[in-house]
Design a protein around this motif. Sequence first.
Motif, short mmCIF file in Angstrom:
data_model
loop_
_atom_site.label_atom_id
_atom_site.label_comp_id
_atom_site.label_asym_id
_atom_site.label_seq_id
_atom_site.Cartn_x
_atom_site.Cartn_y
_atom_site.Cartn_z
N GLY A 113 -36.10 11.36 -8.68
CA GLY A 113 -34.99 10.67 -9.31
C GLY A 113 -33.76 10.60 -8.41
O GLY A 113 -33.06 9.59 -8.36
N PHE A 119 -31.06 8.03 -11.56
CA PHE A 119 -29.99 8.52 -12.45
C PHE A 119 -28.92 7.46 -12.68
O PHE A 119 -28.06 7.63 -13.53
N TRP A 127 -31.13 10.52 -17.57
CA TRP A 127 -30.89 11.62 -16.62
C TRP A 127 -30.25 12.82 -17.31
O TRP A 127 -30.65 13.97 -17.09
#
Length: 400
Positions: A113, A119, A127
């Motif tokens: 991520g 995010f 997130w």
Amino acid sequence: MKTQLFAWIDKRTGAEAIIKSQLTEYPAPKNLNYMWNFGSLALLVLVLQILTGIFLVMYYKPSAEATFGGFTVAFDSVERIMRDVNFGWLIRYMHAVGASMFFVVVYMHIGRGLYYGSFKSPRELLWIIGVVILLIMQGAAFFGYLLPWGQMSFWGATVITNLFGAIPVLGEYIGQLLVGGFAVGDPTLNRFFSLHYLFPLLLAAIVGGHIHALHVVHSNNPEGIDLHKPEEQIPFHPYYTIKDAFGVAFFLLFYCYIVFFNPQMGGYFIEVDNYVPANNLQTPAHIAPVWYLTPWYTILRSFESKLLGVAAMGASLAILFVLPFLCRSAVRSARYRPVYKIMVIMFFVDVIVLGYCGHSAPTATLKVVGQIATAYYFLFFVALPFLPKFEKTKPLPEGI
């Protein structure tokens, strides 16, 4: 083919429409690589942990009372699971190894991520829910680590609960509330056992919210661009169910090797010192948490002041919540961000260095290394808002 039973259920719940929209016909980018397998692996390990945990608590007794053998009831019950319960050793090793494997796949999931910018908008809430999952995981793992009530369990509980005393005004009260008295003992173990059993249930519910949030905003992809053309997406089934199944098979080979042949993994997964019964009169030579908590332990002890150390450790986790708002670049993926790519790779190395320093016995050299690594940990986040001012990103592709 729809069976009569499924047709009966579908008529009353709309199960077929839910399965099609959320699984079989759920649209996914066609270029997802194997870094996207770790989410499904994390779900698999969570199920394994809950199932093995249910069987373990049928035999485990959370009591720090002394037995005639000079040990404690909790320590003896773990030994009984290992020696007298049918396949008790297997269930315990699956659970203990599963805790480490859970963090391996979740840290890889978080790393993916970070690298591909998953995010960033519109996935901020996705997130944030993931960070909540990480915190609950760390809490559950910490409480579970203490349950055998060995030397490292006892002294780990003593060290961590003493940290609350550094919090102004309420710290001592919170510490006593958690410990259940003036020192770590039988009430403490009961509290930790209760929380260790509660947290995975919370985790399962929040993971459901995490998956729901994912299905609303849909998956990011290695290019980090929004998809607008139908030909850029493929149905989740059979393409990614087969890919996930391959990842699960590969993961289980690795997991089973550790469970059956090397469950301690050199003391990283199951610590040898925790096989020694708790002794409140003898402090271990080196107290350190399990490997997946050591990066934050290094941040804690990088400061001379206990209060500053506790604050820095809390800030190192809290800053993850605001990461989506710190990173202001219009480009998501590190593939097209040359400066961010170097920074995030250095961040991954930095976390490994923090983990090594926290797991090793403290020396003057390692303390300096830990302090430098702690400084870079925070510098990474502080620099993110200013990065777009001088970073020249590469042109994004028009499609995948």
